[in-house]
Design a protein around this motif. Structure first.
Motif, PDB file in Angstrom:
ATOM      1  N   ILE A   5      -9.913  -6.131  -0.533  1.00 46.13           N
ATOM      2  CA  ILE A   5      -9.648  -5.209   0.625  1.00 46.13           C
ATOM      3  C   ILE A   5      -8.258  -5.417   1.029  1.00 46.13           C
ATOM      4  O   ILE A   5      -7.538  -4.492   1.346  1.00 46.13           O
ATOM      5  N   GLN A   6      -7.771  -6.645   0.930  1.00 44.22           N
ATOM      6  CA  GLN A   6      -6.412  -6.731   1.278  1.00 44.22           C
ATOM      7  C   GLN A   6      -5.420  -6.231   0.434  1.00 44.22           C
ATOM      8  O   GLN A   6      -4.412  -5.408   0.711  1.00 44.22           O
ATOM      9  N   HIS A   9      -5.442  -2.497   1.094  1.00 46.65           N
ATOM     10  CA  HIS A   9      -4.917  -2.242   2.428  1.00 46.65           C
ATOM     11  C   HIS A   9      -3.353  -1.999   2.166  1.00 46.65           C
ATOM     12  O   HIS A   9      -2.750  -1.185   2.736  1.00 46.65           O
ATOM     13  N   SER A  10      -2.818  -2.939   1.574  1.00 52.69           N
ATOM     14  CA  SER A  10      -1.606  -2.885   1.173  1.00 52.69           C
ATOM     15  C   SER A  10      -1.001  -1.849   0.197  1.00 52.69           C
ATOM     16  O   SER A  10       0.044  -1.314   0.612  1.00 52.69           O
ATOM     17  N   TRP A  12      -2.673   1.112  -0.326  1.00 55.35           N
ATOM     18  CA  TRP A  12      -2.967   2.299   0.585  1.00 55.35           C
ATOM     19  C   TRP A  12      -1.741   2.656   1.533  1.00 55.35           C
ATOM     20  O   TRP A  12      -1.602   3.681   1.647  1.00 55.35           O
ATOM     21  N   ALA A  13      -1.234   1.623   2.031  1.00 54.80           N
ATOM     22  CA  ALA A  13      -0.109   1.645   3.095  1.00 54.80           C
ATOM     23  C   ALA A  13       1.070   2.385   2.320  1.00 54.80           C
ATOM     24  O   ALA A  13       1.643   3.435   3.142  1.00 54.80           O
ATOM     25  N   GLN A  55      -6.553   4.079   6.114  1.00 52.94           N
ATOM     26  CA  GLN A  55      -5.594   3.184   6.313  1.00 52.94           C
ATOM     27  C   GLN A  55      -6.482   2.098   7.424  1.00 52.94           C
ATOM     28  O   GLN A  55      -6.539   0.755   7.509  1.00 52.94           O
ATOM     29  N   VAL A  58      -9.939   0.662   6.606  1.00 51.43           N
ATOM     30  CA  VAL A  58      -9.855  -0.475   5.676  1.00 51.43           C
ATOM     31  C   VAL A  58      -9.315  -1.631   6.489  1.00 51.43           C
ATOM     32  O   VAL A  58      -9.484  -2.575   6.486  1.00 51.43           O
ATOM     33  N   GLY A  59      -8.228  -1.292   7.190  1.00 47.56           N
ATOM     34  CA  GLY A  59      -7.525  -2.401   8.077  1.00 47.56           C
ATOM     35  C   GLY A  59      -8.479  -3.127   8.988  1.00 47.56           C
ATOM     36  O   GLY A  59      -8.429  -4.283   9.200  1.00 47.56           O
ATOM     37  N   LEU A  62     -10.818  -5.088   7.133  1.00 45.58           N
ATOM     38  CA  LEU A  62      -9.937  -6.339   6.629  1.00 45.58           C
ATOM     39  C   LEU A  62      -9.933  -7.415   7.805  1.00 45.58           C
ATOM     40  O   LEU A  62      -9.974  -8.451   7.792  1.00 45.58           O
ATOM     41  N   TYR A  63      -9.527  -6.839   9.210  1.00 47.90           N
ATOM     42  CA  TYR A  63      -9.377  -7.584  10.142  1.00 47.90           C
ATOM     43  C   TYR A  63     -10.686  -8.544  10.574  1.00 47.90           C
ATOM     44  O   TYR A  63     -10.600  -9.734  10.898  1.00 47.90           O
TER      45      TYR A  63
END
Length: 140
Positions: A5-6, A9-10, A12-13, A55, A58-59, A62-63
């Motif tokens: 996931i991390q 997230h990175s 997809w940014a 984003q 997913v963020g 992730l959080y």
């Protein structure tokens, strides 16, 4: 699962930022050239909107699964911890709300210039907010 996931997230940014920049530049060019707002322009803005919402989702996942998120909430004196646990999520949520407002306002615009202006202003402010809260040290 957390690492996947991390990384997603990175990664997809990059796509989300690229689409946002493209939407903002396209809107400024459309405004300055006084051209008609076409289906292509709408799709460019829509792809930027969708990318930022993915984003965000997913963020948020992730959080809440991150071992760092819960541990860092008590350490607000550390600027890096504060950035990742408070500032980054909060400012990016505000940015995505502004982008969503820009999408909604463009649909209500009666002139081509008004449509381009709504996207350019709200997406542009959202983009600046997102860029201001990216944890650059962790990204590169």
């Amino acid at each position: 699962m957390y690492h996947f996931i991390q990384k997603f997230h990175s990664g997809w940014a990059y796509l989300a930022l690229l689409l946002l920049v493209f939407a903002v530049v396209n809107s400024f060019m459309g405004m300055s050239s006084k051209r008609e707002f076409t289906a292509k322009d709408r799709k460019i803005a829509l792809f930027g909107l969708i990318a930022t919402h993915v984003q965000l989702l997913v963020g948020l996942i992730l959080y809440f699964v991150s071992p760092l998120g819960h541990a860092l909430l008590g350490e607000m004196k550390d600027s890096a911890a504060r950035l990742t646990s408070l500032e980054h999520p909060l400012i990016n949520i505000i940015a995505i709300v502004l982008i969503t407002i820009g999408w909604s306002k463009h649909k209500k615009g009666e002139t081509n210039t008004a449509k381009f202006k709504s996207i350019a202003v709200f997406y542009g402010i959202g983009l600046l907010l997102i860029l201001s809260r990216i944890p650059w040290k962790m990204w590169f």
